[in-house]
Design an enzyme around this catalytic site. Structure first.
Site, PDB file in Angstrom:
ATOM      1  CB  VAL A  42      -0.920   0.033   1.237  1.00 28.37           C
ATOM      2  CG1 VAL A  42      -1.797   1.272   1.226  1.00 28.37           C
ATOM      3  CG2 VAL A  42      -1.775  -1.235   1.302  1.00 28.37           C
ATOM      4  CB  CYS A  43       1.028   4.230   0.305  1.00 24.88           C
ATOM      5  SG  CYS A  43       1.490   5.968   0.243  1.00 24.88           S
ATOM      6  CB  THR A  44       5.865   4.809   0.216  1.00 24.11           C
ATOM      7  OG1 THR A  44       5.445   4.932   1.579  1.00 24.11           O
ATOM      8  CG2 THR A  44       5.570   6.101  -0.533  1.00 24.11           C
ATOM      9  CB  THR A  57       4.212   3.706  -5.194  1.00 21.04           C
ATOM     10  OG1 THR A  57       4.268   4.000  -3.793  1.00 21.04           O
ATOM     11  CG2 THR A  57       5.040   4.731  -5.954  1.00 21.04           C
ATOM     12  CB  ALA A 109      -2.273   4.981  -5.587  1.00 25.31           C
TER      13      ALA A 109
END
Length: 319
Positions: A104-106, A124, A157
């Site tokens: 998730v995300c970074t 990302t 993202a």
């Protein structure tokens, strides 16, 4: 149905919503269909971690003693900027043992640092896509989608995209009815496809500095079926077509044509999702003119025709 273990990795500086968003989805699915998920959280040594917002999370245990999970979920956050070498080493050694690898995300930065994304297409948070691509040239980074699947590897993202991805995984595991029930309980929509853009046209483009160009941006959004050619828009801004096109791109970061295309696509998507209007009516209202023109635009941008998009993403309550 076999029980799937979901192991969520915790570390100092983790983004709390990257953790709790997906956890609420899997926990909701477990409540709806008991025995389907066993959810565990773990830090390297089993000690509590402090999130980027100051919240303290107490894990269930340590990563050292954690058995190989079905789904290994790696959240993002400020703690990914300077990854703990021990965490990177653990991911490198244990990541390949998971049946499903999720970031998730970074969190994608941690997976990439462990060599787990080489040769794969990923995404990302939009603000870190360039860094991820620069630091890991063996990884293909797509900055646009909400989430991406490449084999057994799923990347998403920023922040709320983790909920979208978790709902997609729950739907894949347990079916649409369960995922819909969870989505309704969380008061979110089960209809954001992975290839939907991270931003709407209005958010993706910068807001123009000058009033005439900002007015044109607003006009495009509110009148997608009108003549939105460069000549017509330039006349509305009281500029020559050449000057308008150059100024629009300089101030918004995109061309007038691309901005119009994105606004029309979003408008058509909303009508397909929220109304029972026919495809021909929607194509006219969105500025495409004909169903065939709209179909070509959908296939090019989303990889699916309008009818299939509606089937997949319109709530059952819309008739």
């Amino acid at each position: 149905m076999p029980q799937r273990t979901v192991l969520v990795v915790l570390f100092d500086g983790v983004q709390s919503l990257d953790v709790t968003g997906p956890l609420e989805v899997f926990a909701g699915a477990e409540r709806h269909t008991p025995g389907t998920y066993r959810i565990r959280t773990a830090s390297l040594d089993g000690a509590p971690v402090r999130t980027s917002s100051g919240l303290t999370l107490v894990p269930d245990g340590s990563l050292t003693g954690a058995p190989a999970p079905h789904t290994l979920l790696v959240p993002g956050g400020e703690g990914t900027r300077e990854p703990d070498p021990e965490l990177t080493a653990w991911l490198r050694a244990h990541g390949p043992r998971a049946r499903r690898l999720v970031s998730v995300c970074t969190g994608a930065i941690l997976l990439a640092g462990a060599g787990l994304l080489d040769g794969r297409r990923v995404t990302t948070h939009w603000s870190y896509c360039a860094k991820l691509a620069r630091d890991h040239p063996a990884v293909t980074v797509d900055p646009d989608p909400v989430y991406v699947r490449d084999g057994h590897v799923f990347t998403s993202a920023g922040v709320t995209a983790g909920i979208d991805l978790a709902l997609a995984l729950a739907e894949e595991d347990l079916g649409r009815d369960t995922a819909l029930t969870v989505a309704r309980h969380l008061v979110v929509f089960l209809r954001r496809p992975g290839n939907q853009a991270q931003f709407s046209a209005q958010l993706a483009a910068q807001t123009a500095r000058r009033d005439p160009l900002r007015e044109v941006q607003r006009w495009i959004t509110e009148h997608p079926a009108d003549d939105l050619s460069v000549e017509a828009l330039a006349a509305r801004a009281r500029l020559s077509p050449r000057h308008f096109a150059r100024a629009f791109r300089e101030e918004t970061g995109t061309t007038p044509g691309r901005y119009v295309d994105r606004v029309r696509l979003e408008h058509a998507r909303r009508l397909l999702e929220d109304t029972a209007d026919g495809v021909e009516e929607i194509s006219r209202a969105s500025g495409y003119g004909t169903p065939e023109a709209m179909r070509r635009a959908f296939v090019k941008a989303l990889g699916t025709p309008p009818a299939e998009y509606r089937r997949r993403f319109r709530p059952a309550s819309v008739h």
